[in-house]
Design an enzyme around this catalytic site. Structure first.
Site, mmCIF file in Angstrom:
data_model
loop_
_atom_site.group_PDB
_atom_site.id
_atom_site.type_symbol
_atom_site.label_atom_id
_atom_site.label_comp_id
_atom_site.label_asym_id
_atom_site.label_seq_id
_atom_site.Cartn_x
_atom_site.Cartn_y
_atom_site.Cartn_z
ATOM 1 N N LYS A 33 -3.581 -10.634 -7.007
ATOM 2 C CA LYS A 33 -4.827 -10.867 -6.277
ATOM 3 C C LYS A 33 -5.940 -9.960 -6.826
ATOM 4 O O LYS A 33 -5.691 -8.808 -7.127
ATOM 5 C CB LYS A 33 -4.574 -10.537 -4.801
ATOM 6 C CG LYS A 33 -5.705 -10.889 -3.872
ATOM 7 C CD LYS A 33 -5.448 -10.385 -2.457
ATOM 8 C CE LYS A 33 -5.859 -8.935 -2.322
ATOM 9 N NZ LYS A 33 -6.691 -8.606 -1.156
ATOM 10 N N LYS A 57 -10.316 -4.754 -4.701
ATOM 11 C CA LYS A 57 -11.222 -3.653 -5.044
ATOM 12 C C LYS A 57 -10.478 -2.400 -5.460
ATOM 13 O O LYS A 57 -11.018 -1.546 -6.137
ATOM 14 C CB LYS A 57 -12.253 -3.347 -3.959
ATOM 15 C CG LYS A 57 -11.825 -3.382 -2.515
ATOM 16 C CD LYS A 57 -13.019 -2.985 -1.636
ATOM 17 C CE LYS A 57 -13.085 -3.751 -0.335
ATOM 18 N NZ LYS A 57 -11.961 -3.515 0.575
ATOM 19 N N LYS A 92 0.827 -1.216 0.000
ATOM 20 C CA LYS A 92 0.000 0.000 0.000
ATOM 21 C C LYS A 92 0.854 1.255 0.000
ATOM 22 O O LYS A 92 0.432 2.277 -0.530
ATOM 23 C CB LYS A 92 -0.969 -0.010 1.190
ATOM 24 C CG LYS A 92 -1.974 -1.136 1.073
ATOM 25 C CD LYS A 92 -3.390 -0.735 1.393
ATOM 26 C CE LYS A 92 -4.310 -1.815 0.860
ATOM 27 N NZ LYS A 92 -5.669 -1.767 1.330
HETATM 28 P P1 ATP Z 1 -8.202 -3.281 -0.927
HETATM 29 O O1 ATP Z 1 -8.024 -3.327 -2.406
HETATM 30 O O2 ATP Z 1 -8.943 -2.056 -0.440
HETATM 31 O O3 ATP Z 1 -6.958 -3.573 -0.164
HETATM 32 P P2 ATP Z 1 -9.250 -5.934 -1.064
HETATM 33 O O4 ATP Z 1 -10.133 -6.027 -2.252
HETATM 34 O O5 ATP Z 1 -7.887 -6.492 -1.201
HETATM 35 O O6 ATP Z 1 -9.204 -4.439 -0.557
HETATM 36 P P3 ATP Z 1 -10.117 -6.450 1.592
HETATM 37 O O7 ATP Z 1 -11.219 -5.537 1.900
HETATM 38 O O8 ATP Z 1 -8.755 -6.089 2.060
HETATM 39 O O9 ATP Z 1 -10.052 -6.703 0.046
HETATM 40 O O10 ATP Z 1 -10.446 -7.912 2.094
HETATM 41 C C1 ATP Z 1 -11.644 -8.335 2.676
HETATM 42 C C2 ATP Z 1 -11.576 -9.798 3.011
HETATM 43 O O11 ATP Z 1 -11.647 -10.556 1.815
HETATM 44 C C3 ATP Z 1 -10.298 -10.222 3.709
HETATM 45 O O12 ATP Z 1 -10.588 -11.273 4.597
HETATM 46 C C4 ATP Z 1 -9.445 -10.713 2.583
HETATM 47 O O13 ATP Z 1 -8.519 -11.682 3.005
HETATM 48 C C5 ATP Z 1 -10.470 -11.327 1.649
HETATM 49 N N1 ATP Z 1 -10.061 -11.172 0.249
HETATM 50 C C6 ATP Z 1 -9.849 -10.003 -0.404
HETATM 51 N N2 ATP Z 1 -9.469 -10.221 -1.673
HETATM 52 C C7 ATP Z 1 -9.447 -11.569 -1.823
HETATM 53 C C8 ATP Z 1 -9.150 -12.429 -2.911
HETATM 54 N N3 ATP Z 1 -8.793 -11.948 -4.088
HETATM 55 N N4 ATP Z 1 -9.237 -13.749 -2.716
HETATM 56 C C9 ATP Z 1 -9.625 -14.264 -1.532
HETATM 57 N N5 ATP Z 1 -9.914 -13.515 -0.452
HETATM 58 C C10 ATP Z 1 -9.838 -12.183 -0.596
#
Ligand code: ATP
Ligand code: LTN
Length: 335
Positions: A199, A202, A117
Site C-alpha cells: 500500500k 506516508k 505497526k
Molecule cells: P501511516 O503510514 O501513518 O499508517 P497511511 O499513509 O497509511 O498512514 P492513513 O493516515 O492511515 O494513511 O490513512 C488515511 C486515510 O486514507 C484512511 O481512510 C485510509 O484508509 C486511506 N488511505 C491511506 N492510504 C491509502 C491508500 N494507499 N489507498 C487508499 N486509501 C488509503
C-alpha cells in the site's frame, strides 16, 4: 405537527503523522467533499492516534495544521463540515477509556494494523498502539455516525467498532448507532509506485513509492516516470499479473474519470513511457489547485484557528451528549 428529518451522520479522520499521500486523497478525502449536502459530516485530525508512534512535537503541530488546510483546499467547506482536532474534544479520551473495558485482548491481537505497526516499531510497542481500535471506535460512536468513509485498509477497524458497539448495546440497551464503512470502488487501495504489492503509505521508507498531495509537479512527474511496470508493454488491467500497470490505471481512472476500457483503448499500441507521462500529468493537474489553496490557507493561521476552534465546539456538543449517556449506563455517579 412539524417533523424535522435528522440528516445521517458521517465521521472520518486521518492521522497527522506526516505528509498526506495520493493514497489518502483518493481513498478518503476526495470522496468526503461530495457527501456534505446529504450528510452531517465530522472530519478530524486524529492527533491522539498519531502519538501511538513516536512523533517530533513541532512536526505533529505543523502536520495537524497543514492537514486542516489540505482538508479545506480539497473542497471541505468548514461551514458545511465540522472540521476539528481530536485532542480538542476531551470526549474522545473519555469514551476511549470506557470502550477499552469492552474490547477484548484477543480481538485486538488480530488487528492487521497492530501487527504491521508493531513490526515496524519494534522498540515501541506501547499499549496505545494495541488499544488504538477502541479509541477509533469511540471516535465513530461519539457522533452516532451512520457512515465512515475510509480506504480499504481501515475496513477491519470499522468492523471491530461495530462489534464493540453491538457488545455494549447488548449489555446496556440501545446506546450506539451501528456504523457502516463507506469504501470507494476504485482508489480504495492505491499501491506504492515502486513496490506495487504494498500500500502507498506516508510512513513508507522509499520516498519514490509514494506521491504526496502537496508535492511539486516536477517531483510527481519524476516518480511516475520511474514507476515499476512489467515487460509486456501493454496497458491492460490485471491486478494479479500486472500489479504496477493496474495500479497506474486505477490512479488514472480516478483522476480523469475514465473507465478501464477507455484507458486500454487510449494506450493500445503505445509504450509505457506515454502512459506513465499521462498518469503523472493527470495527477499533477488534479493536485495543483489543492496545493496552491493549501499554501494560501497556511499563510492565514488566524483563519485556520477560527475554524478548528469552532469545529471543536460543534463537535463537543454532539460528543458530550454521548459521553453523558454512556457514563450513566455504566453506572458512574452523576457529578
Ligand atoms: P501511516 O503510514 O501513518 O499508517 P497511511 O499513509 O497509511 O498512514 P492513513 O493516515 O492511515 O494513511 O490513512 C488515511 C486515510 O486514507 C484512511 O481512510 C485510509 O484508509 C486511506 N488511505 C491511506 N492510504 C491509502 C491508500 N494507499 N489507498 C487508499 N486509501 C488509503
Ligand atoms: N485509523 C485511521 C484514522 C482514524 C479514523 C478514525 C478513521 C482515527 N480515527 C475514525 C475513521 C474514523 C487511520 O489510520 N487511517
Amino acid at each position: 405537527m412539524e417533523t424535522t428529518v435528522q440528516k445521517k451522520r458521517i465521521l472520518s479522520g486521518i492521522q497527522p503523522s506526516g505528509n498526506l499521500t495520493l493514497g489518502s486523497y483518493l481513498g478518503a478525502i476526495k470522496n468526503w467533499a461530495a457527501l456534505a449536502d446529504e450528510y452531517d459530516c465530522y472530519y478530524m485530525m486524529a492527533d491522539m492516534h498519531t502519538i501511538t508512534v513516536r512523533q517530533v512535537p513541532a512536526d505533529l503541530r505543523r502536520n495537524t495544521l497543514t492537514q486542516l488546510a489540505a482538508y479545506i483546499a480539497s473542497g471541505l467547506d468548514p461551514e458545511k463540515n465540522v472540521l476539528f482536532v481530536q485532542s480538542h474534544v476531551p470526549a474522545h479520551a473519555q469514551l476511549g477509556w470506557v470502550l477499552d473495558c469492552y474490547t477484548m485482548f484477543g480481538e485486538l491481537s488480530r488487528m492487521t494494523q497492530f501487527k504491521d505497526k508493531s513490526a515496524k516499531n519494534a522498540d515501541n510497542i506501547n499499549a496505545g498502539l494495541f488499544t488504538y481500535p477502541a479509541l477509533m471506535a469511540g471516535d465513530i460512536l461519539l457522533y452516532q455516525a451512520d457512515l465512515v468513509p475510509v480506504g480499504g485498509d481501515q475496513k477491519q477497524h470499522v468492523e471491530i467498532c461495530r462489534d464493540i458497539a453491538n457488545r455494549f448495546n447488548g449489555i446496556y440497551g440501545e446506546t450506539f448507532k451501528i456504523p457502516e464503512p463507506y469504501i470507494p470502488k476504485v482508489g480504495a487501495r492505491v499501491m506504492s509506485l515502486t513496490s506495487p504489492e504494498n500500500k502507498m503509505s506516508k510512513s513508507d521508507k522509499d520516498p519514490n513509492g509514494c506521491v504526496y498531495m502537496l508535492e511539486k509537479p516536477e517531483d510527481i512527474m519524476r516518480k511516475f516516470k520511474k514507476a515499476v511496470t512489467d515487460s509486456e508493454a501493454c496497458v491492460r488491467y490485471d491486478i494479479a499479473n500486472k500489479p504496477g500497470v493496474s495500479n497506474l490505471m486505477q490512479i488514472y481512472a480516478v483522476s480523469t474519470g475514465k473507465t478501464f476500457e477507455e484507458i486500454e483503448a487510449e494506450f493500445a499500441g503505445r509504450g509505457y513511457g506515454d502512459f506513465k507521462k499521462a498518469v503523472g500529468e493527470s495527477v499533477v493537474e488534479m493536485l495543483r489547485p489543492i496545493r496552491e489553496e493549501t499554501e494560501r490557507l497556511l499563510a492565514d493561521k488566524a483563519y485556520l484557528e477560527t475554524i478548528y476552534r469552532s469545529g471543536a465546539e460543534r463537535a463537543s456538543r454532539v460528543a458530550d451528549r454521548t459521553v453523558s449517556k454512556v457514563y450513566k449506563k455504566v453506572g458512574f455517579l452523576a457529578r
